[in-house]
Design a protein around this motif. Sequence first.
Motif, PDB file in Angstrom:
ATOM      1  N   ASN A 291      -7.664  -2.141 -22.145  1.00 17.21           N
ATOM      2  CA  ASN A 291      -7.749  -0.654 -22.512  1.00 17.21           C
ATOM      3  C   ASN A 291      -8.815   0.080 -21.868  1.00 17.21           C
ATOM      4  OD1 ASN A 291      -5.351  -0.815 -24.322  1.00 17.21           O
ATOM      5  ND2 ASN A 291      -6.383  -1.219 -26.023  1.00 17.21           N
ATOM      6  N   GLY A 292      -8.183   1.027 -20.910  1.00 18.46           N
ATOM      7  CA  GLY A 292      -9.528   1.844 -20.238  1.00 18.46           C
ATOM      8  C   GLY A 292     -10.043   1.391 -19.123  1.00 18.46           C
ATOM      9  N   LEU A 293      -9.966   0.195 -18.799  1.00 22.66           N
ATOM     10  CA  LEU A 293     -10.408  -0.869 -17.571  1.00 22.66           C
ATOM     11  C   LEU A 293     -10.218   0.059 -16.523  1.00 22.66           C
ATOM     12  CD1 LEU A 293     -12.266  -3.351 -17.543  1.00 22.66           C
ATOM     13  CD2 LEU A 293     -10.001  -4.375 -16.639  1.00 22.66           C
ATOM     14  N   LYS A 294     -11.154   0.631 -15.793  1.00 18.64           N
ATOM     15  CA  LYS A 294     -11.038   1.230 -14.608  1.00 18.64           C
ATOM     16  C   LYS A 294     -11.177  -0.010 -13.564  1.00 18.64           C
ATOM     17  CE  LYS A 294     -14.351   3.910 -15.120  1.00 18.64           C
ATOM     18  NZ  LYS A 294     -15.513   4.983 -14.781  1.00 18.64           N
ATOM     19  N   MET A 295     -10.033  -0.307 -12.780  1.00 18.42           N
ATOM     20  CA  MET A 295      -9.917  -1.382 -11.810  1.00 18.42           C
ATOM     21  C   MET A 295      -9.553  -1.355 -10.690  1.00 18.42           C
ATOM     22  SD  MET A 295      -8.288  -5.234 -12.605  1.00 18.42           S
ATOM     23  CE  MET A 295      -8.553  -6.653 -11.434  1.00 18.42           C
ATOM     24  N   ARG A 296     -10.034  -1.598  -9.641  1.00 20.62           N
ATOM     25  CA  ARG A 296      -9.651  -1.502  -8.233  1.00 20.62           C
ATOM     26  C   ARG A 296      -8.620  -2.617  -8.048  1.00 20.62           C
ATOM     27  NH1 ARG A 296      -7.629  -4.668  -4.029  1.00 20.62           N
ATOM     28  NH2 ARG A 296      -7.444  -3.121  -2.192  1.00 20.62           N
ATOM     29  N   ILE A 297      -7.216  -2.248  -7.929  1.00 22.60           N
ATOM     30  CA  ILE A 297      -6.071  -2.994  -7.716  1.00 22.60           C
ATOM     31  C   ILE A 297      -5.262  -2.535  -6.663  1.00 22.60           C
ATOM     32  CG2 ILE A 297      -5.002  -2.221  -9.768  1.00 22.60           C
ATOM     33  CD1 ILE A 297      -3.775  -5.056 -10.089  1.00 22.60           C
ATOM     34  N   GLY A 298      -4.924  -3.303  -5.552  1.00 22.17           N
ATOM     35  CA  GLY A 298      -4.062  -3.147  -4.727  1.00 22.17           C
ATOM     36  C   GLY A 298      -2.555  -2.760  -4.950  1.00 22.17           C
ATOM     37  N   GLY A 299      -2.077  -1.586  -4.355  1.00 19.71           N
ATOM     38  CA  GLY A 299      -0.624  -1.387  -4.432  1.00 19.71           C
ATOM     39  C   GLY A 299       0.318  -1.332  -5.893  1.00 19.71           C
ATOM     40  N   PHE A 300       1.293  -1.912  -5.742  1.00 17.47           N
ATOM     41  CA  PHE A 300       2.123  -1.971  -6.865  1.00 17.47           C
ATOM     42  C   PHE A 300       1.624  -2.454  -8.256  1.00 17.47           C
ATOM     43  CE2 PHE A 300       6.336  -3.131  -8.638  1.00 17.47           C
ATOM     44  CZ  PHE A 300       6.819  -2.050  -8.692  1.00 17.47           C
ATOM     45  N   GLY A 301       0.715  -3.375  -7.950  1.00 24.27           N
ATOM     46  CA  GLY A 301       0.139  -4.155  -9.293  1.00 24.27           C
ATOM     47  C   GLY A 301      -0.507  -3.171 -10.189  1.00 24.27           C
ATOM     48  N   GLY A 302      -1.007  -2.021  -9.617  1.00 22.16           N
ATOM     49  CA  GLY A 302      -1.579  -1.179 -10.274  1.00 22.16           C
ATOM     50  C   GLY A 302      -0.644  -0.138 -11.382  1.00 22.16           C
ATOM     51  N   ARG A 303       0.477  -0.185 -11.125  1.00 21.81           N
ATOM     52  CA  ARG A 303       1.387   0.615 -11.896  1.00 21.81           C
ATOM     53  C   ARG A 303       1.826  -0.501 -13.163  1.00 21.81           C
ATOM     54  NH1 ARG A 303       6.935   3.123  -9.422  1.00 21.81           N
ATOM     55  NH2 ARG A 303       5.384   4.398  -8.363  1.00 21.81           N
ATOM     56  N   ILE A 304       1.611  -1.778 -12.854  1.00 19.20           N
ATOM     57  CA  ILE A 304       1.774  -2.376 -14.008  1.00 19.20           C
ATOM     58  C   ILE A 304       0.661  -2.610 -14.910  1.00 19.20           C
ATOM     59  CG2 ILE A 304       2.322  -4.854 -14.687  1.00 19.20           C
ATOM     60  CD1 ILE A 304       4.730  -3.091 -13.238  1.00 19.20           C
ATOM     61  N   LEU A 305      -0.665  -2.646 -13.974  1.00 22.05           N
ATOM     62  CA  LEU A 305      -1.839  -2.528 -14.912  1.00 22.05           C
ATOM     63  C   LEU A 305      -2.157  -1.258 -15.874  1.00 22.05           C
ATOM     64  CD1 LEU A 305      -4.799  -3.851 -15.255  1.00 22.05           C
ATOM     65  CD2 LEU A 305      -5.623  -2.185 -13.615  1.00 22.05           C
ATOM     66  N   ALA A 306      -1.543  -0.325 -15.221  1.00 23.32           N
ATOM     67  CA  ALA A 306      -1.380   1.001 -15.995  1.00 23.32           C
ATOM     68  C   ALA A 306      -0.490   0.892 -17.361  1.00 23.32           C
ATOM     69  CB  ALA A 306      -1.080   2.198 -15.286  1.00 23.32           C
ATOM     70  N   GLY A 307       0.443   0.126 -17.060  1.00 21.16           N
ATOM     71  CA  GLY A 307       1.496   0.011 -18.332  1.00 21.16           C
ATOM     72  C   GLY A 307       1.033  -0.791 -19.268  1.00 21.16           C
TER      73      GLY A 307
ATOM     74  N   TYR B 225       0.832  -1.228  -0.139  1.00 25.63           N
ATOM     75  CA  TYR B 225       0.040  -0.194   0.013  1.00 25.63           C
ATOM     76  C   TYR B 225       0.882   1.187  -0.045  1.00 25.63           C
ATOM     77  CZ  TYR B 225      -4.023  -2.967   1.456  1.00 25.63           C
ATOM     78  OH  TYR B 225      -5.030  -3.906   1.455  1.00 25.63           O
ATOM     79  N   PHE B 226       2.258   1.130   0.413  1.00 28.45           N
ATOM     80  CA  PHE B 226       3.004   2.213   0.603  1.00 28.45           C
ATOM     81  C   PHE B 226       4.044   2.358  -0.298  1.00 28.45           C
ATOM     82  CE2 PHE B 226       1.284   0.388   4.738  1.00 28.45           C
ATOM     83  CZ  PHE B 226       0.450   1.355   4.746  1.00 28.45           C
ATOM     84  N   PHE B 227       3.904   1.870  -1.559  1.00 27.94           N
ATOM     85  CA  PHE B 227       5.009   1.648  -2.360  1.00 27.94           C
ATOM     86  C   PHE B 227       5.031   3.357  -3.159  1.00 27.94           C
ATOM     87  CE2 PHE B 227       1.113   1.877  -5.129  1.00 27.94           C
ATOM     88  CZ  PHE B 227       1.508   2.522  -6.440  1.00 27.94           C
ATOM     89  N   GLY B 228       4.215   4.168  -2.842  1.00 24.22           N
ATOM     90  CA  GLY B 228       4.378   5.507  -3.349  1.00 24.22           C
ATOM     91  C   GLY B 228       5.362   6.198  -2.295  1.00 24.22           C
ATOM     92  N   LYS B 229       5.667   5.749  -1.340  1.00 27.96           N
ATOM     93  CA  LYS B 229       6.693   6.245  -0.347  1.00 27.96           C
ATOM     94  C   LYS B 229       8.183   5.663  -0.924  1.00 27.96           C
ATOM     95  CE  LYS B 229       4.180   6.950   3.969  1.00 27.96           C
ATOM     96  NZ  LYS B 229       4.357   8.239   4.107  1.00 27.96           N
ATOM     97  N   ASP B 230       8.125   4.474  -1.219  1.00 27.44           N
ATOM     98  CA  ASP B 230       9.280   3.761  -1.860  1.00 27.44           C
ATOM     99  C   ASP B 230       8.908   2.384  -2.293  1.00 27.44           C
ATOM    100  OD1 ASP B 230      11.773   2.044  -2.094  1.00 27.44           O
ATOM    101  OD2 ASP B 230      12.543   3.498  -0.744  1.00 27.44           O
ATOM    102  N   GLU B 231       9.082   2.302  -3.771  1.00 25.99           N
ATOM    103  CA  GLU B 231       8.600   1.148  -4.454  1.00 25.99           C
ATOM    104  C   GLU B 231       9.250  -0.305  -3.570  1.00 25.99           C
ATOM    105  OE1 GLU B 231       8.747   4.357  -7.339  1.00 25.99           O
ATOM    106  OE2 GLU B 231      10.148   3.710  -5.920  1.00 25.99           O
ATOM    107  N   SER B 232      10.290   0.021  -2.919  1.00 24.56           N
ATOM    108  CA  SER B 232      10.806  -1.285  -2.076  1.00 24.56           C
ATOM    109  C   SER B 232       9.876  -1.981  -1.024  1.00 24.56           C
ATOM    110  CB  SER B 232      12.126  -0.889  -1.658  1.00 24.56           C
ATOM    111  OG  SER B 232      13.017  -0.301  -2.314  1.00 24.56           O
ATOM    112  N   PHE B 233       8.738  -1.030  -0.543  1.00 25.76           N
ATOM    113  CA  PHE B 233       7.816  -1.705   0.434  1.00 25.76           C
ATOM    114  C   PHE B 233       6.956  -2.683  -0.187  1.00 25.76           C
ATOM    115  CE2 PHE B 233       8.073   2.655   2.567  1.00 25.76           C
ATOM    116  CZ  PHE B 233       8.274   2.044   3.704  1.00 25.76           C
ATOM    117  N   ALA B 234       6.865  -2.895  -1.715  1.00 25.76           N
ATOM    118  CA  ALA B 234       6.032  -3.901  -2.207  1.00 25.76           C
ATOM    119  C   ALA B 234       6.903  -5.102  -1.994  1.00 25.76           C
ATOM    120  CB  ALA B 234       6.054  -3.624  -3.699  1.00 25.76           C
ATOM    121  N   MET B 235       8.004  -5.328  -1.880  1.00 29.66           N
ATOM    122  CA  MET B 235       8.600  -6.525  -1.880  1.00 29.66           C
ATOM    123  C   MET B 235       8.521  -7.170  -0.311  1.00 29.66           C
ATOM    124  SD  MET B 235      12.186  -6.260  -4.145  1.00 29.66           S
ATOM    125  CE  MET B 235      12.508  -4.803  -3.760  1.00 29.66           C
TER     126      MET B 235
END
Length: 377
Positions: A188-204, A116-126
């Motif tokens: 494409n354009g799918l609005k999805m609730r996805i937790g944490g770091f996975g959302g960044r990949i979804l956007a990609g 949830y806190f990857f915005g502070k540092d992506e390393s939290f995701a690990m």
Amino acid sequence: MERRKFLTTASLGAAAGAGLLLSGCGKKEEAQTAAPAAPAVVTGGETIRWRLASSFPKSLDTIYGAAETFSAKVKELSGGKFEISIHPGGELVPPFGVLDAVQQGTVECAHTAPYYFFGKDESFAMDCTIPFGLNSRQTTAWMFQGNGLKLLRELYAQYNIVNFPMGNTGAQMGGWYRKEIKSLADMNGLKMRIGGFGGRILAGIGGVPQNIPAGEIYQSLEKGTIDATEWIGPYDDQKLGLNKVAGYYAYPAWWEGGPQLTLYVSDKAYNSLSAEYKAIIECASAFAHVDMQAKYDARNPTALKELVASGTKLFRLPKDVMDAAFKYSQEHYAELSAKNPNWKKIYADYEAFRREQHQWFRFAEAGFDSYMQAQKL
């Protein structure tokens, strides 16, 4: 605290599971059948009262319940002298505000999903999971027998926090959708609730990630604020009623192959404890770590059958979606290694451990599982 010392005090079985359940940290009735019951660790000592802020709603007895299991074990092992009250997300602090609360000393401890806190540092995701990362057993192995705990302790020291693994959901499902995803183009354009770091990949890969707490998911999907959502798996998803507002259920969750939950403890609060009370924290969190996934593994099969019987349509995420997400994730990890020193240091070890684990798991584990799952039992 050095990793070996942690394992000495906490290794009543976090990595071994069964040993923990049969030790003094396990249930008394089980201990009596396997070994002499261990007495409470503390028979004297001062009375302590802490508060734990959870990121989860009380209705989810599995993931929220891990904190209750931990608290009960702390009380038992201390002879009732060390009590920790559990507070659901939003009661003391917002669900995504628990890290700040522990760091600032607003509460003594918290239970959360660190990504949830990857915005502070992506390393939290690990400390939780990253897309196409380790599964639950591999994560536990990295934490307790690899360098995971050591490296993450160094990260959390920057935030005045001492971290303890405390739960894992196991591999998760790939979410709920209003319509079946048949190709990458459907993302494409799918609005999805996805937790944490996975959302960044979804956007990609074309999706539009939304970070929404568990208690708000149903309403968001019902109102059409989002097109799809993921949470955990059948047991929790059924409790949240997600099948009532979306009829298609995907698998697997490429973003969550083995997400670990973590106990955050204020370093000031932790360092004020006696050696005995510190050992209790370590033992109780290890017990809750094993207990949480055992509950998911025991309850998910029945819940999935019930969901399918009620009309839920299962589907496997298409290969082109999986391939695109995998490719983008690996590119993104390389970019992070080039600009985030914390990520570079931790991920290098994580990646090497993952490589070794998959070389092993493909033979014994995967070989046995694939054969057994094909049998008519």
